[in-house]
Design a protein around this motif. Structure first.
Motif: not given
Length: 202
Positions: A113-122, A190-197
């Motif tokens: 999991r990649y969690t940036p410093s924003t609430d909008e996505f991970e 290989q897959l990627y999932r984008a969702g709310v942080n």
């Protein structure tokens, strides 16, 4: 007659980059931006987060880009499209820093999991070896999956049958839905999932 000796030097990486960009975009003043921006080379599995109003340019290689909700994209160069210079100059932060390279955190086998410093996505990266499966527990927000390589099957929620998943397929998964992924080919999937942080939802 005396001729002065001129010592030649090797070009720096940024100088080489500028010359390369000038060949791709002849006459585009945007090539000079390479001297003012950080030159970042990401290795497989690494990521970086670019804040709002920060100039950036993707140059080569394969990457997944997840973008937060935005009301505009302002172009600065390396494009034949319109460049709104006045808006660009007024919106830039002019902060000087090297971007943080995100290595990701393992959240379960085969999932990083990649969690940036924003609430909008991970963003989650799934690397499933042949013959393996993984189950994602329900999350409070919706998710979007994209299959980059390999083939397999996806089963979500109360689906009675699994759906085929192959390279280039995109799946929307509603909130509070369990997802199971299987590989069905001799190569890794290989897959990627984008969702709310998840930190914002907890």
């Amino acid at each position: 007659m005396m001729l002065p000796c001129i010592q030649a030097r090797s070009l720096t990486k940024k100088e080489q980059l500028v010359l390369s960009l000038e060949k791709q975009y002849p006459g585009d003043v945007g090539v000079l931006a390479a001297f003012f921006l950080n030159f970042v080379k990401l290795n497989p599995g690494e990521a970086l987060y670019v804040s709002a109003n920060e100039p950036h340019a993707y140059l080569s290689g394969e990457c997944i880009e997840c973008m937060a909700t935005s009301d505009n994209v302002v172009r600065a160069g390396l494009t034949p499209k319109y460049r709104d210079v006045q808006t660009l100059c007024s919106m830039l932060t002019y902060n000087q820093a090297f971007p943080e390279i995100l290595q990701g955190m393992p959240v379960q086998p085969y999932v990083t999991r990649y969690t940036p410093s924003t609430d909008e996505f991970e963003v989650d990266r799934y690397l499933l070896p042949p013959g393996k499966s993984v189950t994602m527990s329900p999350v409070p927000g919706p998710s979007i999956f994209i299959v980059m390589t390999g083939e397999g099957e996806i089963q979500a929620g109360f689906m009675t049958d699994s759906a085929k998943a192959k390279e280039g397929d995109v799946f929307f998964v509603p909130a509070h839905t369990k997802v199971k992924l299987y590989t069905s080919s001799p190569r890794s999937m290989q897959l990627y999932r984008a969702g709310v942080n998840s930190s914002f939802l907890s």
